[in-house]
Design an enzyme around this catalytic site. Structure first.
Site: not given
Length: 328
Positions: A165-166, A247-248, A272, A277, A298, A300-301
């Site tokens: 999706n991303i 992503a990760r 990101d 983290e 992190h 992004g959302a």
């Protein structure tokens, strides 16, 4: 009843709530609209409620955002049948323990795709136009524009590794907004996928590494993807390429990235996601010495729209699943 799941309200321990509604435990704070919505469906035990400490003893269902669910948690939760997960990543949940017990994991792919994709583009543009370098220098002295430089992203080749999706949303933004040439790599999608996106489908990551001006990563962290881009792969990227990882942490070998950048290879990187983290100067100070590295924790959302959408999706997914079990 779902296969592999043993659940009987008559024979399991019950939470200390007097109601016909199921009790669902929220281990993390979610968007208030989603919590309010959840309270119309269930008894909700949320952060701050003293009963939350006993979730392992009583819970048949939990909702999490960033909490870990370990194998020990699963073993100590005899009634647990489902975990609602805010967001797409489920790496903080012991998936093997859940599978062994038949505990269903319900994440929310796609709920935050647009928001993460927009951050990917923002990081790409920030790195391309050396914004961090310029603003950092400007804090101590005026910066003549003649000393500034940057890259144009228009019509560049963008390599997308992972077209979920991303990744698809990122590709669409670059295609529509930058007239970019797209190279797409995804081993799990069938031939003929993404017909709406003009692209070349790479048969190997090597193709993407060698041809892309911007590489953006959108794969989960697994044994196969850990250190997917290490020193050899990073050195094979174009000299002035941009690397984006939203992503990760761990997909890019961070020590190797630091080394490659110190050698003057690559234009820069937008990160990101990090192995630590949130990232700290103690761990990433050497990487951040390169002023064309932009790191964010992190986020992004981290928009109200994404948080609400992911929270509502986590509640609704869990509700649909539990309702299907009750009907059977």
């Amino acid at each position: 009843m779902a296969p592999g799941i043993s659940y009987s309200p008559e024979t399991t321990s019950q939470p200390p709530v007097s109601s016909d509604k199921r009790t669902v435990y929220f281990l993390d704070n979610l968007h208030p609209d989603a919590v309010e919505h959840a309270r119309t469906l269930w008894n909700v035990v949320a952060p701050g409620d003293k009963e939350l400490n006993n979730w392992r003893e009583y819970a048949s269902a939990v909702v999490i955002r960033g909490s870990y669910i370990t194998a020990d948690d699963i073993a100590r939760s005899p009634n647990l049948i489902a975990i609602g997960k805010h967001g797409v990543g489920i790496d903080k949940i012991d998936q093997a323990a859940c599978a062994k017990r038949g505990v269903k994991i319900l994440n929310t792919p796609g709920a935050n795709a647009r928001d993460v994709a927009e951050l990917v583009v923002a990081l790409s543009m920030t790195v391309a136009r050396t914004i961090r370098s310029i603003t950092t220098r400007q804090m101590t002295a005026p910066v003549p524009k003649e000393t500034c430089t940057g890259l144009t992203l228009h019509k560049k080749t963008v390599g997308v590794i992972g077209m979920g999706n991303i990744g698809r949303t990122v590709a669409d933004i670059f295609h529509r907004g930058f007239d970019a040439e797209l190279i797409a790599y995804d081993v799990y999608m069938p031939e003929g996928a993404w017909p709406q996106l003009p692209h070349r489908r790479a048969q190997s990551i090597q193709e993407v590494i060698e041809q892309a001006d911007v590489i953006t990563l959108h794969v989960p962290l697994t044994d196969e993807t850990r250190d997917l881009l290490s020193y050899t792969e990073l050195r094979q990227m174009k000299h002035d390429a941009i690397l984006i990882n939203a992503a990760r942490g761990g997909i890019v070998n961070e020590e190797d990235l630091t080394r490659v950048l110190s050698e003057g290879h690559l234009w820069g990187a937008g990160l990101d996601c990090h192995e630590q983290e949130p990232p700290s100067a103690e761990k990433y100070g050497k990487l951040w010495e390169n002023l064309n590295v932009v790191s964010t924790p992190h986020i992004g959302a981290a928009t109200n729209t994404a948080q609400r959408a992911s929270s509502m999706a986590a509640v609704d997914n869990l509700y649909r699943y539990l309702s299907s079990i009750e009907k059977n």
